[in-house]
Scaffold this active site. Sequence first.
Site, PDB file in Angstrom:
ATOM      1  N   HIS A 155     -14.662  -0.690 -21.309  1.00  0.00           N
ATOM      2  CA  HIS A 155     -15.533  -0.794 -22.491  1.00  0.00           C
ATOM      3  C   HIS A 155     -16.716  -1.733 -22.227  1.00  0.00           C
ATOM      4  O   HIS A 155     -17.216  -2.363 -23.157  1.00  0.00           O
ATOM      5  CB  HIS A 155     -14.769  -1.276 -23.725  1.00  0.00           C
ATOM      6  CG  HIS A 155     -13.471  -0.563 -23.934  1.00  0.00           C
ATOM      7  ND1 HIS A 155     -13.367   0.625 -24.621  1.00  0.00           N
ATOM      8  CD2 HIS A 155     -12.212  -0.852 -23.499  1.00  0.00           C
ATOM      9  CE1 HIS A 155     -12.103   1.029 -24.632  1.00  0.00           C
ATOM     10  NE2 HIS A 155     -11.381   0.155 -23.945  1.00  0.00           N
ATOM     11  N   SER A 276     -45.068  -3.345 -11.446  1.00  0.00           N
ATOM     12  CA  SER A 276     -45.699  -2.861 -12.672  1.00  0.00           C
ATOM     13  C   SER A 276     -47.199  -3.040 -12.532  1.00  0.00           C
ATOM     14  O   SER A 276     -47.671  -3.990 -11.900  1.00  0.00           O
ATOM     15  CB  SER A 276     -45.187  -3.672 -13.862  1.00  0.00           C
ATOM     16  OG  SER A 276     -46.128  -3.682 -14.909  1.00  0.00           O
ATOM     17  N   LYS A 282     -42.897  -8.051 -12.313  1.00  0.00           N
ATOM     18  CA  LYS A 282     -41.872  -7.003 -12.364  1.00  0.00           C
ATOM     19  C   LYS A 282     -41.465  -6.468 -11.002  1.00  0.00           C
ATOM     20  O   LYS A 282     -42.272  -6.289 -10.102  1.00  0.00           O
ATOM     21  CB  LYS A 282     -42.367  -5.821 -13.212  1.00  0.00           C
ATOM     22  CG  LYS A 282     -42.426  -6.078 -14.694  1.00  0.00           C
ATOM     23  CD  LYS A 282     -41.091  -6.484 -15.306  1.00  0.00           C
ATOM     24  CE  LYS A 282     -40.138  -5.316 -15.428  1.00  0.00           C
ATOM     25  NZ  LYS A 282     -40.566  -4.368 -16.479  1.00  0.00           N
ATOM     26  N   GLU A 289     -33.325   4.679 -11.272  1.00  0.00           N
ATOM     27  CA  GLU A 289     -33.595   5.336 -12.555  1.00  0.00           C
ATOM     28  C   GLU A 289     -33.957   6.804 -12.343  1.00  0.00           C
ATOM     29  O   GLU A 289     -33.528   7.686 -13.086  1.00  0.00           O
ATOM     30  CB  GLU A 289     -34.755   4.630 -13.275  1.00  0.00           C
ATOM     31  CG  GLU A 289     -34.440   3.214 -13.708  1.00  0.00           C
ATOM     32  CD  GLU A 289     -35.706   2.478 -14.134  1.00  0.00           C
ATOM     33  OE1 GLU A 289     -36.335   2.900 -15.117  1.00  0.00           O
ATOM     34  OE2 GLU A 289     -36.081   1.487 -13.474  1.00  0.00           O
TER      35      GLU A 289
END
Length: 462
Positions: A155, A276, A282, A289
């Site tokens: 969980h 970025s 970043k 992804e």
Amino acid sequence: MALWSGRFTENVSEFTQRFGASLPVDKALYAQDIAGSKAHARMLGARGVISPDDVDLIVSGLDRIQARIESGEFVFDINDEDIHMSVEKALIADIGEAGARLHTGRSRNDQVVTDTRLFAKTRCTDLMAANVALRQALVDAAKRHFDVILPGYTHMQHAQPVFLPHHLLAYAWMFARDFKRLAAARDAADVCPLGSAALAGTTYPLDRSMTASELGFGGITANSLDAVSDRDFLLDLSYAASVSCVHLSRLSEELVLWSTSEFGFITLSDAFSTGSSIMPQKKNPDFAELIRGKTGRVVGDLVALLVTLKSLPLAYNKDLQEDKEGMIDAARTLEDCYSCMTGMISTMTVNEDAMSTQVNKGYLAATDVADYLAKKGLPFRRAHEVVGHLVLLCDERSCDLEDLSLEDFKAESDLFEEDIIEALDARSIADARITEGGTGREAIRKQLVLVEDSLAADCSSL
Ligand code: ARG
């Protein structure tokens, strides 16, 4: 005019020609188409349907076409409907009459599915090789980080401590099952439909087994109607690719999560990260992804093919022309995702301290403290309750079980003795899981042998 234009008096419109064409997609199958035609021609020669001279002309003509395609010299005519028409037209232009005999006892219906099966077989083998490389990278990482401990989750809450190799090998097993699915898809494709002709077989005395073995197929199809309309082997490949992408997406999700500031468990190498354009600080896990995202397309390819095949009457229907684009895409996407993941796993930095710090949060020893009491005779349900109280106490004091004194333990149960303190050590807790498939390092060592055996067996079946 098309090669089939004999009974037509009008050309199709430019639009319908383009709408009906599959050349932009199926030109990827040129090598399989040429191999299939050469085998068919040789078989026709062996059965005396065409002359040995014609066979020689056809085979050498097809070799020249292949060389021209591979050198980039061959210009595909956008007015050709598909790769079969392109190659045959070029052959007739090159060698004349002999080329016009190639299509004897054959239809594009059995030709296209032969090409597609050959292509699917090759792509399955490519994917199996890329799958093995990824599993090897996971095994190498598991060995490199053998003693690293981290929280195991259920969980998404801290549950029990596990060793990192155990976590990594869980993925190696998922990919091992994917390998089997890819191998089964390759087997499903390994049957030769050539000789089924348009739908009913042919009147020529073909030697179907000869063509099949020349093309490296394991056997021939048994029913011509089924042969020209069956695309189950592509479903198998698409399903195998989809499941493997789902596994890759699960791993990607963990890599994304693990590289957040909150977790900080890993640092992806610069080669597998991006910056970025606006935020100078970043470092994004774009490639993990992307793998996660590409899964959607691959699953879409499977669904598209399922729906295309649904309700199709026998035998060949033009709908089947829609079969290749998704399969080519799914295979290419999965192959790229495998390589990308292999690179990412091989080059990531594991931040051991960040992982082990988290092991000391969230009462990961709780189950073992309950087991400690149960082993001393307290019924487990009772022991569970005692530890629940201890956890409550820790919550009040904002500390963890390790911070409690022996007196604190004894206040809840007099079964607690001195040895409870060492029983709280995360590594000992994990190492105590010695059952087969458990996270104890002794069990992981045995698991590594199994993983490596399965890798070796799969390598030899490539
Ligand atoms: N381009 C077609 C396909 O991909 C080849 C078979 C065409 N057959 C036909 N009868 N129109 O399915």
